[in-house]
Design an enzyme around this catalytic site. Sequence first.
Site, short mmCIF file in Angstrom:
data_model
loop_
_atom_site.label_atom_id
_atom_site.label_comp_id
_atom_site.label_asym_id
_atom_site.label_seq_id
_atom_site.Cartn_x
_atom_site.Cartn_y
_atom_site.Cartn_z
N GLU A 38 3.81 -4.88 12.52
CA GLU A 38 2.91 -3.74 12.36
C GLU A 38 1.76 -4.24 11.52
O GLU A 38 1.90 -4.46 10.32
CB GLU A 38 3.65 -2.57 11.70
N LEU A 39 0.61 -4.45 12.17
CA LEU A 39 -0.48 -5.16 11.53
C LEU A 39 -1.65 -4.24 11.23
O LEU A 39 -1.50 -3.02 11.22
CB LEU A 39 -0.89 -6.34 12.42
N CYS A 53 -3.31 1.36 6.95
CA CYS A 53 -3.55 0.73 8.25
C CYS A 53 -3.98 1.75 9.29
O CYS A 53 -4.77 1.43 10.18
CB CYS A 53 -2.30 -0.01 8.72
N GLU A 106 -11.28 -4.80 9.84
CA GLU A 106 -10.66 -3.73 9.05
C GLU A 106 -11.17 -3.80 7.62
O GLU A 106 -10.95 -4.80 6.93
CB GLU A 106 -9.14 -3.86 9.08
N SER A 163 -1.26 -8.19 7.51
CA SER A 163 -2.48 -8.58 8.20
C SER A 163 -2.17 -9.30 9.50
O SER A 163 -1.08 -9.87 9.67
CB SER A 163 -3.31 -9.51 7.30
N PRO A 172 4.36 -8.96 -4.22
CA PRO A 172 4.66 -9.15 -5.64
C PRO A 172 4.07 -8.10 -6.57
O PRO A 172 4.67 -7.79 -7.60
CB PRO A 172 4.07 -10.55 -5.94
N ASN A 179 0.79 -1.23 0.00
CA ASN A 179 0.00 0.00 0.00
C ASN A 179 0.83 1.29 0.00
O ASN A 179 0.38 2.31 -0.46
CB ASN A 179 -1.02 0.00 1.14
#
Length: 458
Positions: free
Chosen positions: A230-231, A264, A361, A209, A159, A133
């Site tokens: 860091e999710l 996030c 989320e 995730s 990817p 992202n």
Amino acid sequence: MAKTYQTINPANGETLATYEMLSDEQALQALKDSHQAFLEWRKTSLEERGNILREIAKRLRASKDEYVALMTREMGKPISQGGDEIELCAAICEYSADRAPEELADEERELEGGRALVSYQPIGVILGIQPWNFPFYQVIRYSIANIMAGNTVLLKHAPNVWGSAVEIEKVFLEAGLPENVFRNLLIDADQVNQLIEHEHVRGVTLTGSPRAGSAVGAKAGECLKKSVLELGSNDAYLVLDDADIDLAVETCTQARIFNNGQTCVAAKRFIVVDSVYQQFRDKFVEKMRQIEYGDPTDENTMLGPIARDDLRDTLHDLVKRSVDAGATCVFGGEIPDGPGYFYPSTVLEDLKPGMPAYDEELFGPVASLIRVKDEDEAIRVANDSRYGLGGGIFSKDEKRAIDIARNLFDTGMVNINGYRIAQPQLPFGGVKDSGYGREHGGFGMKEFVNVKSIMIVE
């Protein structure tokens, strides 16, 4: 025959490039090369490392337009937003170079009968597993801190943004970073475990995730290796009874659709007290309705496509399941016809626990409106989440807002009367299912170092 992967432009579904993936043997050789590079890199001075980081910053800015266009092609970021990402990357390089001498300096401590030092020493190869992202920032965030600390770095990037990964490695080398101090690995997720298991990998960091974080964290723990995770998050923004409603509406709209809603720390749940709910709701709905999706290469476009077709399908499924469970879709909520992976600005309300739009989320431009009785209920609902990355508060009583943020909001970061994301000088990270560990603000440089006690008896 080597496996290949094709990157796709999410705005039109067209193929961008084809990449040849590394075999298991090639990936392991890259790891060994990175370890050998570490044996020399750890000997370099902070000044030498800092000079290279400043050169990276210079080159990032010099090629900013090229990188912005690449990110837009690969993951659909509105082209008007990409420049800020590259500027943030450059600022991280410069901040790390400037702060490292203080952050990593030996500390003197008292010792009976002598004196003691606490020293921060690099430990080796750090494996980073990063999402799509923010194709440049996610890589810069962890790699620069670790390179500055004297570690070497491997990158397993998403990817669909491998073109960005290739360019990052290229700019690092052109700026003078020795070969193999940073290596980009074009590998599958199922090739990661063999790297974590290898003795030369000394730490693992992942942004992604909770499911991916749980798997990687468990594997790292099994191998007795530290990890930083860091999710995801379901960030709550509280609109209290004394809020500036116009400011809250403007800010919350931007905080929901920024980066096509795929952030996030985007604002996702809007928790509004009863006394101002209708006023906020009406203005917010009107503002969100004005957001139209379009060509991400157009400077006027505020909302581009979702990065992949499967991600759009997941988002739409969560919206449908919420509506089926009793949520009201005020507008939006339908996959449009035509090419590309676009999803419209969407507002849901009448949300309750158990609905995906309340609990999970939603990674896209979907806003969840939640009406509460008062401030106490707003705080309770905000914390009624398995996530805890960021959040926000709108109130004219700054002292009270700070008190809520400091003492009552169960997250790693809180915005008051505004929306800011990552800042080089401030720690970034969360609690609960949003992960653990911190990056930025000097904290990232100390996540993967040996904090060594040296006791001198005199």
